[in-house]
Design a protein around this motif. Structure first.
Motif, PDB file in Angstrom:
ATOM      1  N   SER A 247      -3.706  -4.343  -9.133  1.00  0.00           N
ATOM      2  CA  SER A 247      -3.493  -4.545  -7.704  1.00  0.00           C
ATOM      3  C   SER A 247      -2.606  -3.432  -7.160  1.00  0.00           C
ATOM      4  N   ARG A 248      -2.691  -3.209  -5.873  1.00  0.00           N
ATOM      5  CA  ARG A 248      -1.837  -2.184  -5.253  1.00  0.00           C
ATOM      6  C   ARG A 248      -1.513  -2.569  -3.815  1.00  0.00           C
ATOM      7  N   PHE A 249      -0.397  -2.040  -3.325  1.00  0.00           N
ATOM      8  CA  PHE A 249       0.001  -2.193  -1.928  1.00  0.00           C
ATOM      9  C   PHE A 249      -0.251  -0.888  -1.202  1.00  0.00           C
ATOM     10  N   ARG A 250      -0.683  -0.979   0.030  1.00  0.00           N
ATOM     11  CA  ARG A 250      -0.736   0.194   0.906  1.00  0.00           C
ATOM     12  C   ARG A 250       0.073  -0.144   2.133  1.00  0.00           C
ATOM     13  N   PRO A 251       0.904   0.799   2.627  1.00  0.00           N
ATOM     14  CA  PRO A 251       1.684   0.506   3.826  1.00  0.00           C
ATOM     15  C   PRO A 251       0.743   0.149   4.972  1.00  0.00           C
ATOM     16  N   SER A 252       1.132  -0.823   5.765  1.00  0.00           N
ATOM     17  CA  SER A 252       0.253  -1.247   6.855  1.00  0.00           C
ATOM     18  C   SER A 252       1.104  -1.817   7.980  1.00  0.00           C
ATOM     19  N   TYR A 253       0.442  -2.422   8.934  1.00  0.00           N
ATOM     20  CA  TYR A 253       1.188  -3.014  10.036  1.00  0.00           C
ATOM     21  C   TYR A 253       0.668  -4.403  10.364  1.00  0.00           C
ATOM     22  N   PHE A 254       1.555  -5.371  10.413  1.00  0.00           N
ATOM     23  CA  PHE A 254       1.266  -6.693  10.971  1.00  0.00           C
ATOM     24  C   PHE A 254       2.462  -7.072  11.817  1.00  0.00           C
ATOM     25  N   PRO A 255       2.246  -7.663  12.984  1.00  0.00           N
ATOM     26  CA  PRO A 255       3.363  -7.986  13.874  1.00  0.00           C
ATOM     27  C   PRO A 255       4.338  -8.983  13.244  1.00  0.00           C
ATOM     28  N   PHE A 256       3.843  -9.819  12.324  1.00  0.00           N
ATOM     29  CA  PHE A 256       4.677 -10.906  11.782  1.00  0.00           C
ATOM     30  C   PHE A 256       5.424 -10.531  10.514  1.00  0.00           C
ATOM     31  N   THR A 257       5.215  -9.305  10.030  1.00  0.00           N
ATOM     32  CA  THR A 257       5.964  -8.862   8.847  1.00  0.00           C
ATOM     33  C   THR A 257       6.550  -7.477   9.076  1.00  0.00           C
ATOM     34  N   GLU A 258       7.652  -7.203   8.418  1.00  0.00           N
ATOM     35  CA  GLU A 258       8.296  -5.884   8.518  1.00  0.00           C
ATOM     36  C   GLU A 258       9.194  -5.672   7.305  1.00  0.00           C
ATOM     37  N   PRO A 259       8.886  -4.772   6.391  1.00  0.00           N
ATOM     38  CA  PRO A 259       7.666  -3.946   6.376  1.00  0.00           C
ATOM     39  C   PRO A 259       6.428  -4.751   6.002  1.00  0.00           C
ATOM     40  N   SER A 260       5.270  -4.137   6.288  1.00  0.00           N
ATOM     41  CA  SER A 260       3.989  -4.787   5.998  1.00  0.00           C
ATOM     42  C   SER A 260       3.189  -3.939   5.014  1.00  0.00           C
ATOM     43  N   ALA A 261       2.321  -4.598   4.301  1.00  0.00           N
ATOM     44  CA  ALA A 261       1.464  -3.870   3.362  1.00  0.00           C
ATOM     45  C   ALA A 261       0.094  -4.517   3.314  1.00  0.00           C
ATOM     46  N   GLU A 262      -0.864  -3.685   2.954  1.00  0.00           N
ATOM     47  CA  GLU A 262      -2.194  -4.216   2.689  1.00  0.00           C
ATOM     48  C   GLU A 262      -2.311  -4.331   1.170  1.00  0.00           C
ATOM     49  N   PHE A 263      -3.068  -5.298   0.750  1.00  0.00           N
ATOM     50  CA  PHE A 263      -3.064  -5.674  -0.643  1.00  0.00           C
ATOM     51  C   PHE A 263      -4.488  -5.516  -1.186  1.00  0.00           C
ATOM     52  N   ASP A 264      -4.654  -4.639  -2.180  1.00  0.00           N
ATOM     53  CA  ASP A 264      -5.990  -4.371  -2.750  1.00  0.00           C
ATOM     54  C   ASP A 264      -6.010  -4.751  -4.226  1.00  0.00           C
ATOM     55  N   ILE A 265      -7.201  -5.091  -4.715  1.00  0.00           N
ATOM     56  CA  ILE A 265      -7.350  -5.280  -6.159  1.00  0.00           C
ATOM     57  C   ILE A 265      -8.525  -4.434  -6.655  1.00  0.00           C
ATOM     58  N   SER A 266      -8.445  -4.048  -7.937  1.00  0.00           N
ATOM     59  CA  SER A 266      -9.459  -3.138  -8.471  1.00  0.00           C
ATOM     60  C   SER A 266     -10.740  -3.888  -8.812  1.00  0.00           C
ATOM     61  N   ARG A 267     -11.865  -3.252  -8.498  1.00  0.00           N
ATOM     62  CA  ARG A 267     -13.179  -3.786  -8.860  1.00  0.00           C
ATOM     63  C   ARG A 267     -13.581  -3.239 -10.227  1.00  0.00           C
ATOM     64  N   PRO A 268     -14.546  -3.884 -10.879  1.00  0.00           N
ATOM     65  CA  PRO A 268     -14.981  -3.386 -12.196  1.00  0.00           C
ATOM     66  C   PRO A 268     -15.462  -1.930 -12.138  1.00  0.00           C
ATOM     67  N   ASP A 269     -16.042  -1.504 -10.982  1.00  0.00           N
ATOM     68  CA  ASP A 269     -16.556  -0.123 -10.897  1.00  0.00           C
ATOM     69  C   ASP A 269     -15.466   0.886 -10.554  1.00  0.00           C
ATOM     70  N   GLY A 270     -14.208   0.452 -10.511  1.00  0.00           N
ATOM     71  CA  GLY A 270     -13.107   1.377 -10.285  1.00  0.00           C
ATOM     72  C   GLY A 270     -12.710   1.523  -8.825  1.00  0.00           C
TER      73      GLY A 270
END
Ligand code: DAH
Length: 332
Positions: A247-270
């Protein structure tokens, strides 16, 4: 002769009463009423009797025949009844056979994913919270630090309900309003997850559904940091998918969080699949719910359950989840 006929009648009735099947009955019929039966022989002998005995003999023969015929009828009725019962018995449908042959149903794969998510988070000490699917602007937006003028409000593609003021009542566009409802009703420490249905004006395609499912997480406690959030998400991914999924975080923006991040997970194909957002609960959100941001900190996350099911079962199209094709559903 008369004495002999009485004995024959008694014997015939006894044998008929004992007959176990219709075949035996047919033989007894021949034996007691046929051409060679005592009755038939007696009848032939009448002619040889003196005239004054013929009448009594005739009456006796007829009475004997009638008695045997009646006993035969009763025996036939009894045996036919038995045969019929046996036929009913043989042709009876064993319903349990049908029940066992039928494949039992199973939970929908989104329900399965939701149940497992709950299990994973409950195992980490969270409790499960719920909120309504129809929300007010306060819970869906304002309390989450998205005032009316906020551009993020448009990005939620909200489905509004024609009730009250325009754009005041809506189908919730995310599960985040459950954060607000929980904080309004409960003082910290708070550790909840809230799975449920969410709605947007999206047109269904391979990766979107207008009615989908999210799971929201909220933690409010003392000294909560981004590290707690990262550790929680990491632990969740490991428990839910196994250690091969990253899994990984990417910096992002949401009004209800500070700081905010987007949350990704790896697929079998990379490649990476975007699951949802997360971050540290914005101080305004805590204040909106009567929680002092100087004393309490929190993190929150929200992501799509349907997408998790798609990933876990390697489906090509998220619409498979709602087509209700039993041939598809049966595989899970
Ligand atoms: N509610 C967001 C959405 O639907 C997802 C989300 C982002 C939830 C960040 C959160 C959060 O709790 O902290 O797009």
């Amino acid at each position: 002769m008369i004495e002999n006929l009485r004995q024959v009648a008694v014997l015939a009735k006894a044998r008929l009463a004992e007959a176990a099947d219709l075949e035996t009955l047919a033989k007894l019929d021949v034996e007691f009423l046929g051409k060679k039966s005592a009755v038939a022989i007696a009848k032939r002998q009448i002619a040889a009797l003196p005239a004054e005995q013929r009448r009594d003999a005739g009456l006796e023969i007829n009475a004997t025949r009638a008695e045997i015929t009646k006993a035969l009828g009763a025996a036939r009725h009894r045996l036919e009844q038995t045969v019929y019962q046996k036929q009913l018995e043989d042709e009876r449908l064993d319903l349990s056979e049908y029940r066992h042959k039928r494949r039992p149903g199973s939970l929908h794969l989104v329900t399965q994913a939701r149940d497992r998510l709950e299990d994973v988070f409950v195992g980490m000490g969270f409790t499960v919270a719920e909120g309504p699917e129809v929300e007010s602007a306060w819970y869906n937006f304002e309390a989450l630090n998205i005032p009316e003028w906020h551009p993020a409000r448009g990005s939620f593609d909200t489905i509004f309900v024609e009730l009250g003021e325009p754009e005041e009542v809506m189908l919730r566009s995310h599960t985040s309003p459950v954060q607000i409802r929980t904080m309004e009703n409960q003082q910290p420490p708070i550790y909840i997850v809230a799975p449920g249905r969410t709605f947007r004006t999206d047109t269904a395609d391979a990766t979107h559904l207008p009615a989908f499912n999210q799971i929201e997480g909220l933690v409010v406690d003392r000294n909560i940091t981004m590290g707690d959030l990262a550790g929680t998400m990491d632990e969740f991914v490991r428990t839910f998918f196994g250690s091969e999924v990253k899994s990984r975080f990417r910096p992002s923006y949401f009004p209800f969080t500070e700081p905010s991040a987007e949350f990704d997970i790896s697929r079998p194909d990379g490649t990476w699949l975007e699951l949802g957002g997360c971050g540290m609960v914005h101080p305004n959100v805590l204040s909106n719910c009567g929680i002092d941001p100087e004393r309490w900190q929190g993190f929150a996350f929200g992501f799509g359950i349907d997408r998790l099911a798609v990933l876990r079962h390697e489906l090509d199209d998220i619409r498979e989840l709602v087509n209700n094709d039993v041939r598809f559903l049966r595989q899970f």
